[in-house]
Write a protein that holds these residues in place. Structure first.
Motif, PDB file in Angstrom:
ATOM      1  N   GLU A 201       0.838  -1.213   0.000  1.00 21.05           N
ATOM      2  CA  GLU A 201       0.000   0.000   0.000  1.00 21.05           C
ATOM      3  C   GLU A 201       0.864   1.249   0.000  1.00 21.05           C
ATOM      4  OE1 GLU A 201      -2.541  -0.278   3.359  1.00 21.05           O
ATOM      5  OE2 GLU A 201      -4.015  -1.579   2.370  1.00 21.05           O
ATOM      6  N   ARG A 218      -2.752   4.410   5.606  1.00 17.03           N
ATOM      7  CA  ARG A 218      -3.414   3.977   6.838  1.00 17.03           C
ATOM      8  C   ARG A 218      -3.847   5.162   7.699  1.00 17.03           C
ATOM      9  NH1 ARG A 218       0.630   0.597   5.773  1.00 17.03           N
ATOM     10  NH2 ARG A 218       2.128   1.724   7.022  1.00 17.03           N
ATOM     11  N   GLU A 221      -6.991   6.159   6.300  1.00 17.20           N
ATOM     12  CA  GLU A 221      -8.048   5.234   6.710  1.00 17.20           C
ATOM     13  C   GLU A 221      -8.417   5.426   8.178  1.00 17.20           C
ATOM     14  OE1 GLU A 221      -6.459   1.425   5.831  1.00 17.20           O
ATOM     15  OE2 GLU A 221      -6.878   1.545   3.663  1.00 17.20           O
ATOM     16  N   THR A 292     -15.315   9.904  -2.356  1.00 23.55           N
ATOM     17  CA  THR A 292     -14.430   8.741  -2.207  1.00 23.55           C
ATOM     18  C   THR A 292     -14.509   7.833  -3.429  1.00 23.55           C
ATOM     19  OG1 THR A 292     -14.798   8.872   0.173  1.00 23.55           O
ATOM     20  CG2 THR A 292     -13.849   6.841  -0.676  1.00 23.55           C
ATOM     21  N   LEU A 296     -11.704   6.716  -5.841  1.00 27.94           N
ATOM     22  CA  LEU A 296     -11.470   5.312  -6.157  1.00 27.94           C
ATOM     23  C   LEU A 296     -11.399   5.095  -7.665  1.00 27.94           C
ATOM     24  CD1 LEU A 296     -13.728   3.517  -3.523  1.00 27.94           C
ATOM     25  CD2 LEU A 296     -11.249   3.512  -3.632  1.00 27.94           C
ATOM     26  N   CYS A 299      -8.154   6.125  -8.667  1.00 25.33           N
ATOM     27  CA  CYS A 299      -7.186   5.078  -8.313  1.00 25.33           C
ATOM     28  C   CYS A 299      -7.279   3.903  -9.280  1.00 25.33           C
ATOM     29  CB  CYS A 299      -7.423   4.624  -6.883  1.00 25.33           C
ATOM     30  SG  CYS A 299      -7.026   5.880  -5.648  1.00 25.33           S
ATOM     31  N   GLU A 319      -5.158  -5.467  -3.824  1.00 20.49           N
ATOM     32  CA  GLU A 319      -5.336  -4.611  -2.642  1.00 20.49           C
ATOM     33  C   GLU A 319      -6.368  -3.524  -2.886  1.00 20.49           C
ATOM     34  OE1 GLU A 319      -4.161  -5.153   0.227  1.00 20.49           O
ATOM     35  OE2 GLU A 319      -2.913  -6.864  -0.386  1.00 20.49           O
ATOM     36  N   ILE A 320      -6.319  -2.985  -4.109  1.00 15.75           N
ATOM     37  CA  ILE A 320      -7.325  -1.953  -4.440  1.00 15.75           C
ATOM     38  C   ILE A 320      -8.725  -2.548  -4.419  1.00 15.75           C
ATOM     39  CG2 ILE A 320      -8.113  -0.426  -6.279  1.00 15.75           C
ATOM     40  CD1 ILE A 320      -5.151  -0.039  -7.037  1.00 15.75           C
ATOM     41  N   GLN A 323      -9.721  -2.690  -1.017  1.00 13.44           N
ATOM     42  CA  GLN A 323     -10.177  -1.366  -0.575  1.00 13.44           C
ATOM     43  C   GLN A 323     -11.568  -1.073  -1.083  1.00 13.44           C
ATOM     44  OE1 GLN A 323      -8.474   0.557   1.491  1.00 13.44           O
ATOM     45  NE2 GLN A 323     -10.096   2.107   1.522  1.00 13.44           N
ATOM     46  N   GLN A 326     -13.954  -2.857   0.946  1.00 16.42           N
ATOM     47  CA  GLN A 326     -14.149  -2.155   2.220  1.00 16.42           C
ATOM     48  C   GLN A 326     -15.083  -0.957   2.055  1.00 16.42           C
ATOM     49  OE1 GLN A 326     -10.479  -0.937   3.977  1.00 16.42           O
ATOM     50  NE2 GLN A 326     -11.445  -0.256   5.907  1.00 16.42           N
ATOM     51  N   ASN A 327     -14.904  -0.235   0.961  1.00 14.97           N
ATOM     52  CA  ASN A 327     -15.812   0.903   0.711  1.00 14.97           C
ATOM     53  C   ASN A 327     -17.247   0.424   0.508  1.00 14.97           C
ATOM     54  OD1 ASN A 327     -13.742   2.774   0.904  1.00 14.97           O
ATOM     55  ND2 ASN A 327     -13.221   2.638  -1.276  1.00 14.97           N
TER      56      ASN A 327
END
Length: 680
Positions: A201, A218, A221, A292, A296, A299, A319-320, A323, A326-327
């Protein structure tokens, strides 16, 4: 012993008839008081009848003090007092006791009317108490039903469920230990994986972190997590506040008073406002989510470029994706929050429905701007609906909810102090209203039970009131007629008496001046009671020639006689009598007054009346027109004879005819026609 007593006239014991000395008919004891009684009574004579007493008092050679059995007293001075005449005069007066009795009855009737009016004003209070009792009985019935349902069903089910849960927990404990061991192993793996992920990350999001000013992803986050925790804390506070409000609503629902309903409605409004605020915050969070999401997307674009640059970025892409997952979880959490808020709204609507239903069951009329109390669902109808099909029940429930949602409560009657209260002041306001409600409930408990027979008693009293009112009206009309007749008779009596009195009062002074033959003499008449002169005496005062004003008792006998004759002739002038008989009116007159009185009588007999005067004084009867004498004939036989002399045939010294004087020849032998002999 020291009283000087005059001897009794023994001749009065032989007077005859029913007359006797008062001293002879009195019974006394001891004998020693005889002298005092003789001093008090003197030669007074008592007779059976008033006529006999009058005859004995004034018809003899000397006047006597006599009294009749009815109480009439004849004094030597000529005054008469006591007896039935005074009683008749008093009987003519209005009975004051009867008037006082009527006034007392009137006051009693007025008091009864006031008492009945008070009882009539209490009738709305009785009706209000009756309605309150009915509402409390209905509430008690439903409360008992809920209690029985809870005791019979809920408690038993809960106990069984608790036992099942305990058994399941006991069976799951070994499995829980195995799972806990696996969890610890997984935590170690996750920790190592997180360290590697953090390195990746940091490498992937290095540029992004430099752009937003953080050391690593982090921290970003953690910041988002902190915001989320803050939101969670606020939601927890709102949940606690909602639970408090629910507890308050449950507590106030048990009390079921209009004040608590208003307070709960205020809390509902505040909750609705809070819900609005939460919705605004939700929108703000959605904007943050959109931002966000945009980041994203950026990203993801970078990730695509990275993926194009080399396959070694697949790990970064995973990992994205993590993420993004998670969103998505965040989005699902927000969706759950929205669902929770909607559940709270639905719960508030349900509580509002419960409050409205309780108000309808308790017959509490709410002030509504829109809709009516009939739009609130009836619990009895809802029970009947449960017995029908589920589809019909759903339709009825939706219609009832739609009608209740259209209800708008009018809070205009709510005090401005409560309208302007801040949410921070709700606790103090609730405490104040709770204490007031407690006081009211204690007062209601101290109140005695209402008299259920008050309505019957009121009907009886109203019937008695109507009867008393009718009787009072009849008596009032009769009293008014009697009063009018009495006033008419009283007015006629006053007018007649006043006419006679005014005439006598106006002429007595002139007549007294003529009898006294001087203008210096004065005579006055005045009533003692000007409003009702016939109920009291008349004051008669004279000022004799050459004297000052004083009581009538200070006048001499002749002056009193002239004054009495003036009153007699003044009364005669009002309604003249055609004939007069005057008996020895000259007894107390001297020669001067005899001449004045005789001249006045002679002048009046020419035009106004005829008169016979009994007199023994030559100066008086010498002025007459005709003399009639009664005398005894000479001889042994007691025979009287009547002698008449016509003086109009003789002239006085001045030659005038009719108005004779002492120089006339006063007697002559009577002829056969003129003499009338009467044997006695």
């Amino acid at each position: 012993d020291h009283i000087q007593v005059k001897p009794v006239n023994e001749r009065l014991r032989e007077i005859g008839g029913t007359a006797k000395l008062v001293l002879d008919v009195m019974q006394y004891d001891p004998p020693s008081i005889k002298k005092a009684l003789q001093y008090a009574c003197g030669n007074a004579v008592v007779s059976d009848t008033m006529e006999e007493a009058r005859r004995l008092a004034y018809s003899g050679h000397e006047r006597l003090k006599t009294v009749s059995l009815d109480g009439t007293l004849f004094n030597k001075s000529g005054t008469i007092s006591g007896g039935a005449s005074d009683l008749k005069a008093k009987a003519k007066r209005w009975d004051e006791k009867q008037v006082d009795g009527l006034k007392k009855r009137r006051d009693e009737y007025l008091d009864e009317l006031k008492e009945l009016a008070k009882q009539r004003r209490r009738e709305p209070e009785l009706q209000n108490l009756q309605s309150q009792i009915t509402g409390l009985e209905t509430r008690l019935k439903y409360s008992r039903r809920d209690r029985d349902t809870t005791v019979n069903n809920s408690l038993v089910d809960n106990a069984k469920e608790c036992d099942n849960i305990d058994r399941e927990l006991a069976s799951l404990k070994p499995e829980m230990a195995t799972i806990q061991h696996r969890i610890n192993d997984r935590k170690k793996k996750i920790k190592t994986t997180e360290e590697s992920v953090n390195k990746v990350e940091d490498k992937v999001f290095r540029k992004f972190c430099q752009q937003i000013g953080v050391s690593n992803i982090r921290q970003y986050e953690e910041k988002q997590l902190k915001q989320q925790q803050d939101r969670s804390g606020k939601r927890l506070e709102y949940a606690n506040q909602v639970s408090k409000l629910q507890n308050q609503l449950a507590y106030e629902r048990k009390r079921d008073v209009s004040g608590n309903i208003k307070k709960l409605e205020a809390s509902i409004r505040s909750d609705e406002a809070e819900i609005g605020k939460l919705r605004k915050e939700e929108e703000a969070q959605l904007l943050v989510i959109d931002e966000t999401t945009a980041k994203l997307d950026a990203c993801r674009g970078e990730l695509n470029t990275k993926r194009q640059s080399g396959g070694d970025q697949d790990t970064v892409l995973k990992e994205i994706k993590a993420q993004l997952t998670q969103n998505n979880k965040i989005l699902s959490d927000i969706g759950k929050q929205v669902s929770a808020l909607e559940g709270k709204i639905e719960q508030c609507q349900q509580e509002r429905h419960t409050l409205l239903r309780d108000c309808k069951m308790a017959d509490v009329n709410l002030p509504l701007e829109r809709g009516s109390m009939a739009d609130i669902a009836d619990p009895t109808s809802s029970q009947q609906c449960t017995e029908s099909s589920s589809q019909l029940e759903t339709d009825d429930t939706e219609q009832a909810q739609e009608r209740e949602s259209n209800l708008v409560v009018n809070f205009a009657s709510l005090p401005s102090r409560l309208k302007k209260a801040d949410p921070s002041e709700y606790g103090a306001v609730q405490t104040e209203l709770s204490s007031a409600l407690t006081d009211m409930q204690s007062k209601m408990q101290r109140m005695s039970a209402p008299n259920m027979r008050a309505v019957d008693r009121l009907d009886d009293l109203q019937g008695k009131l109507s009867e008393s009112t009718e009787e009072f009206e009849v008596l009032r009309r009769a009293a008014r007629r009697t009063r009018e007749e009495f006033e008419n008779i009283k007015r006629q009596r006053f007018d007649r008496f006043n006419d006679a009195f005014q005439h006598v009062a106006q002429h007595i002074d002139e007549i007294y001046k003529k009898l006294s033959n001087t203008n210096s003499a004065q005579a006055f008449l005045g009533p003692q009671n000007a409003e009702e002169p016939y109920l009291s005496g008349i004051d008669y005062n004279c000022i004799a020639p050459g004297k000052r004003f004083g009581p009538m008792d200070n006048l001499s006998g002749g002056e009193k006689t002239v004054a009495a004759l003036a009153l007699l002739f003044a009364i005669h002038s009002y309604q003249p009598a055609p004939f007069f008989v005057l008996d020895e009116i000259d007894a107390a007159l001297d020669n001067t007054n005899i001449g004045k009185v005789s001249r006045y009588i002679s002048s009046q007999t020419k035009d106004h009346f005829q008169c016979i005067v009994i007199s023994l004084k030559e100066d008086f009867f010498a002025t007459a027109d005709l003399l009639v004498g009664i005398t005894a004939r000479p001889g042994d036989c007691p025979v009287t004879q009547v002698m008449t002399v016509d003086l109009s045939k003789y002239e006085d010294q001045s030659g005038a005819s009719g108005a004779g004087s002492a120089s006339r020849k006063l007697a002559r032998p009577v002829t056969g026609e003129e003499v009338a002999d009467t044997e006695e």
